[in-house]
Scaffold this motif. Structure first.
Motif, PDB file in Angstrom:
ATOM      1  N   LEU A  90      29.045 -18.961 -11.263  1.00  0.00           N
ATOM      2  CA  LEU A  90      27.732 -18.361 -11.523  1.00  0.00           C
ATOM      3  C   LEU A  90      27.748 -16.834 -11.521  1.00  0.00           C
ATOM      4  O   LEU A  90      26.686 -16.219 -11.624  1.00  0.00           O
ATOM      5  CB  LEU A  90      26.727 -18.855 -10.478  1.00  0.00           C
ATOM      6  N   GLN A  91      28.930 -16.226 -11.423  1.00  0.00           N
ATOM      7  CA  GLN A  91      28.957 -14.767 -11.314  1.00  0.00           C
ATOM      8  C   GLN A  91      28.277 -14.092 -12.495  1.00  0.00           C
ATOM      9  O   GLN A  91      27.448 -13.179 -12.316  1.00  0.00           O
ATOM     10  CB  GLN A  91      30.411 -14.272 -11.196  1.00  0.00           C
ATOM     11  N   VAL A  92      28.630 -14.499 -13.714  1.00  0.00           N
ATOM     12  CA  VAL A  92      28.053 -13.875 -14.913  1.00  0.00           C
ATOM     13  C   VAL A  92      26.556 -14.145 -14.977  1.00  0.00           C
ATOM     14  O   VAL A  92      25.757 -13.238 -15.274  1.00  0.00           O
ATOM     15  CB  VAL A  92      28.747 -14.401 -16.181  1.00  0.00           C
ATOM     16  N   HIS A  93      26.142 -15.359 -14.699  1.00  0.00           N
ATOM     17  CA  HIS A  93      24.726 -15.723 -14.763  1.00  0.00           C
ATOM     18  C   HIS A  93      23.903 -14.915 -13.772  1.00  0.00           C
ATOM     19  O   HIS A  93      22.819 -14.416 -14.107  1.00  0.00           O
ATOM     20  CB  HIS A  93      24.558 -17.214 -14.501  1.00  0.00           C
ATOM     21  N   ARG A  94      24.402 -14.771 -12.543  1.00  0.00           N
ATOM     22  CA  ARG A  94      23.653 -14.010 -11.537  1.00  0.00           C
ATOM     23  C   ARG A  94      23.641 -12.526 -11.851  1.00  0.00           C
ATOM     24  O   ARG A  94      22.654 -11.838 -11.591  1.00  0.00           O
ATOM     25  CB  ARG A  94      24.253 -14.268 -10.156  1.00  0.00           C
ATOM     26  N   ARG A  95      24.731 -12.026 -12.430  1.00  0.00           N
ATOM     27  CA  ARG A  95      24.785 -10.609 -12.805  1.00  0.00           C
ATOM     28  C   ARG A  95      23.722 -10.283 -13.847  1.00  0.00           C
ATOM     29  O   ARG A  95      23.068  -9.236 -13.780  1.00  0.00           O
ATOM     30  CB  ARG A  95      26.173 -10.288 -13.347  1.00  0.00           C
ATOM     31  N   PHE A  96      23.543 -11.169 -14.809  1.00  0.00           N
ATOM     32  CA  PHE A  96      22.601 -10.897 -15.895  1.00  0.00           C
ATOM     33  C   PHE A  96      21.198 -11.403 -15.595  1.00  0.00           C
ATOM     34  O   PHE A  96      20.225 -10.644 -15.658  1.00  0.00           O
ATOM     35  CB  PHE A  96      23.112 -11.530 -17.190  1.00  0.00           C
ATOM     36  N   PHE A  97      21.068 -12.670 -15.263  1.00  0.00           N
ATOM     37  CA  PHE A  97      19.739 -13.251 -15.065  1.00  0.00           C
ATOM     38  C   PHE A  97      19.132 -12.877 -13.717  1.00  0.00           C
ATOM     39  O   PHE A  97      17.914 -12.931 -13.552  1.00  0.00           O
ATOM     40  CB  PHE A  97      19.805 -14.777 -15.188  1.00  0.00           C
ATOM     41  N   GLY A  98      19.955 -12.509 -12.745  1.00  0.00           N
ATOM     42  CA  GLY A  98      19.454 -12.159 -11.424  1.00  0.00           C
ATOM     43  C   GLY A  98      19.728 -13.268 -10.411  1.00  0.00           C
ATOM     44  O   GLY A  98      20.152 -14.373 -10.754  1.00  0.00           O
ATOM     45  N   ALA A  99      19.465 -12.959  -9.161  1.00  0.00           N
ATOM     46  CA  ALA A  99      19.762 -13.909  -8.086  1.00  0.00           C
ATOM     47  C   ALA A  99      18.816 -15.102  -8.099  1.00  0.00           C
ATOM     48  O   ALA A  99      19.168 -16.194  -7.641  1.00  0.00           O
ATOM     49  CB  ALA A  99      19.687 -13.196  -6.739  1.00  0.00           C
ATOM     50  N   ARG A 100      17.616 -14.916  -8.632  1.00  0.00           N
ATOM     51  CA  ARG A 100      16.616 -15.993  -8.606  1.00  0.00           C
ATOM     52  C   ARG A 100      16.738 -16.850  -9.866  1.00  0.00           C
ATOM     53  O   ARG A 100      15.837 -16.908 -10.698  1.00  0.00           O
ATOM     54  CB  ARG A 100      15.211 -15.403  -8.487  1.00  0.00           C
ATOM     55  N   ILE A 101      17.875 -17.508  -9.981  1.00  0.00           N
ATOM     56  CA  ILE A 101      18.130 -18.370 -11.126  1.00  0.00           C
ATOM     57  C   ILE A 101      18.150 -19.808 -10.641  1.00  0.00           C
ATOM     58  O   ILE A 101      18.736 -20.117  -9.608  1.00  0.00           O
ATOM     59  CB  ILE A 101      19.460 -17.973 -11.814  1.00  0.00           C
ATOM     60  N   GLU A 102      17.464 -20.671 -11.369  1.00  0.00           N
ATOM     61  CA  GLU A 102      17.328 -22.068 -10.946  1.00  0.00           C
ATOM     62  C   GLU A 102      17.762 -22.995 -12.078  1.00  0.00           C
ATOM     63  O   GLU A 102      17.256 -22.904 -13.199  1.00  0.00           O
ATOM     64  CB  GLU A 102      15.880 -22.360 -10.557  1.00  0.00           C
ATOM     65  N   PHE A 103      18.696 -23.889 -11.756  1.00  0.00           N
ATOM     66  CA  PHE A 103      19.141 -24.907 -12.695  1.00  0.00           C
ATOM     67  C   PHE A 103      18.509 -26.248 -12.331  1.00  0.00           C
ATOM     68  O   PHE A 103      17.867 -26.383 -11.293  1.00  0.00           O
ATOM     69  CB  PHE A 103      20.667 -25.002 -12.680  1.00  0.00           C
ATOM     70  N   ASP A 104      18.691 -27.245 -13.209  1.00  0.00           N
ATOM     71  CA  ASP A 104      18.051 -28.552 -13.015  1.00  0.00           C
ATOM     72  C   ASP A 104      16.539 -28.392 -12.855  1.00  0.00           C
ATOM     73  O   ASP A 104      15.891 -29.117 -12.096  1.00  0.00           O
ATOM     74  CB  ASP A 104      18.621 -29.284 -11.796  1.00  0.00           C
ATOM     75  N   SER A 105      15.978 -27.441 -13.577  1.00  0.00           N
ATOM     76  CA  SER A 105      14.551 -27.158 -13.499  1.00  0.00           C
ATOM     77  C   SER A 105      13.787 -28.068 -14.460  1.00  0.00           C
ATOM     78  O   SER A 105      14.369 -28.841 -15.217  1.00  0.00           O
ATOM     79  CB  SER A 105      14.290 -25.685 -13.836  1.00  0.00           C
TER      80      SER A 105
END
Length: 341
Positions: A177-192
């Motif tokens: 999740l490093q790339v996803h958190r870097r771009f989308f931010g820490a508040r990212i939720e999957f299985d939403s």
């Protein structure tokens, strides 16, 4: 009529693929696309061909973890200029709300596949991103690319460091999740329950200090002079609206017609003139969403039934059996046995 998108995503892909160990030229050739797509962002290509590029990239022997970040990386690299002829118009909108409205108004210049709807609940705004494709599941890379492009527009309007309240994806999280958190931010939720961006409602109307009404008017006049070839049909627009609204319990003709700026009677009449029926379009979208949800084991059949607007799971099961020749539980078991999702 095929669902067409701009080739801008592939010009970005060509810049990023090498870092993931992918040969972009070979990927396009394997997908049956002309190599000019790597350097010409305004070509119109079938959405299925764009998806095929990602498929062959993932199957090409490069690191799976790296390939799984392709959509997020392309979204991260997206800039306002990548919206093509709309860029100047978007840049000079007075607010993000107005910019999003222009995206919907001139969607035919960007993508037949993507639709963005703003939902406002008390002090919160949700930007729902829906993709209408010829495949039941658009694929996580395409979804992340699209949500990433919308987030890049948000940051172009609100500041490069803008952090939304959350970024949501209906698919499962990747291994890394490093790339996803870097771009989308820490508040990212999957299985939403949805794909999209959650933000403060007030951010929709925050004044854009760079907005120039004269330049906006000039840009709109230039855009309006462009030929409107390939513009989506009413049935295509209805499909997009149903994709957005049905999972939220609003897939009936009243909210769909309201989203399109028509009365229910007018919508029915215009569809009939084109040889279409609203009920048939709902059924078509239901089938696409049902297959997409069932292919993901985390969705219980009862939950899928509710999301697709059925009063009870037994009604969903009867409908699914009539459409696909077997109950949803058996369909899911067979897909799993074949090594599906």
């Amino acid at each position: 009529m095929p669902i067409l998108v701009r080739s801008a995503s592939l010009t970005k892909f060509s810049e990023i693929a090498a870092h993931a160990g992918i040969d972009p030229v070979r990927a396009l050739r394997d997908a049956g696309l002309d190599l000019s797509c790597l350097t010409t962002p305004d070509l119109r290509i079938p959405e299925t061909s764009l998806a095929r590029v990602f498929e062959v990239s993932l199957a090409g022997g490069a690191g799976q973890a790296e390939c799984r970040t392709l959509g997020a990386r392309i979204g991260e690299a997206w800039r306002l200029s990548d919206f093509g002829s709309l860029s100047l118009l978007l840049q000079h909108q007075p607010t993000l709300r107005e910019a999003l409205a222009r995206i919907e108004l001139y969607r035919h210049l960007l993508s037949d596949s993507v639709s963005v709807q703003v939902e406002e609940i008390e002090d919160t705004a949700v930007l729902h991103v829906a993709l209408v494709t010829a495949r039941p599941d658009p694929g996580p890379e395409i979804v992340e690319l699209t949500v990433g492009a919308v987030l890049s527009l948000v940051r172009a309007m609100l500041g490069a460091q803008y952090a939304p309240r959350g970024v949501h994806f209906a698919h499962a999280a990747p291994e890394r999740l490093q790339v996803h958190r870097r771009f989308f931010g820490a508040r990212i939720e999957f299985d939403s329950e949805f794909d999209g961006i959650v933000m403060a409602r007030g951010d929709l109307d925050r004044a854009n200090p760079l907005a120039d009404s004269h330049l906006a008017r000039y840009a709109q006049e230039l855009i309006d002079l462009q030929p409107r070839y390939g513009e989506a049909s009413l049935a295509d627009n209805v499909r997009r609206a149903i994709h957005l609204l049905l999972p939220r319990g609003a897939g009936t003709i009243e909210p769909v017609s309201a989203r399109l700026g028509l009365t229910p009677r007018t919508l029915q009449r215009q569809l009939e003139q084109d040889g279409e029926k609203f009920s048939a379009l709902v059924n078509e979208v239901r089938g696409s969403l049902a297959v997409r949800y069932l292919a993901q084991p985390r969705h219980a059949v009862a939950d899928i039934s509710d999301r697709l607007g059925f009063s009870e799971p037994s009604a969903f099961s009867r409908w699914f059996s009539a459409e696909f020749g077997q109950p949803p539980s058996r369909w899911r078991a067979e897909q799993g046995a074949r090594g599906g999702h």
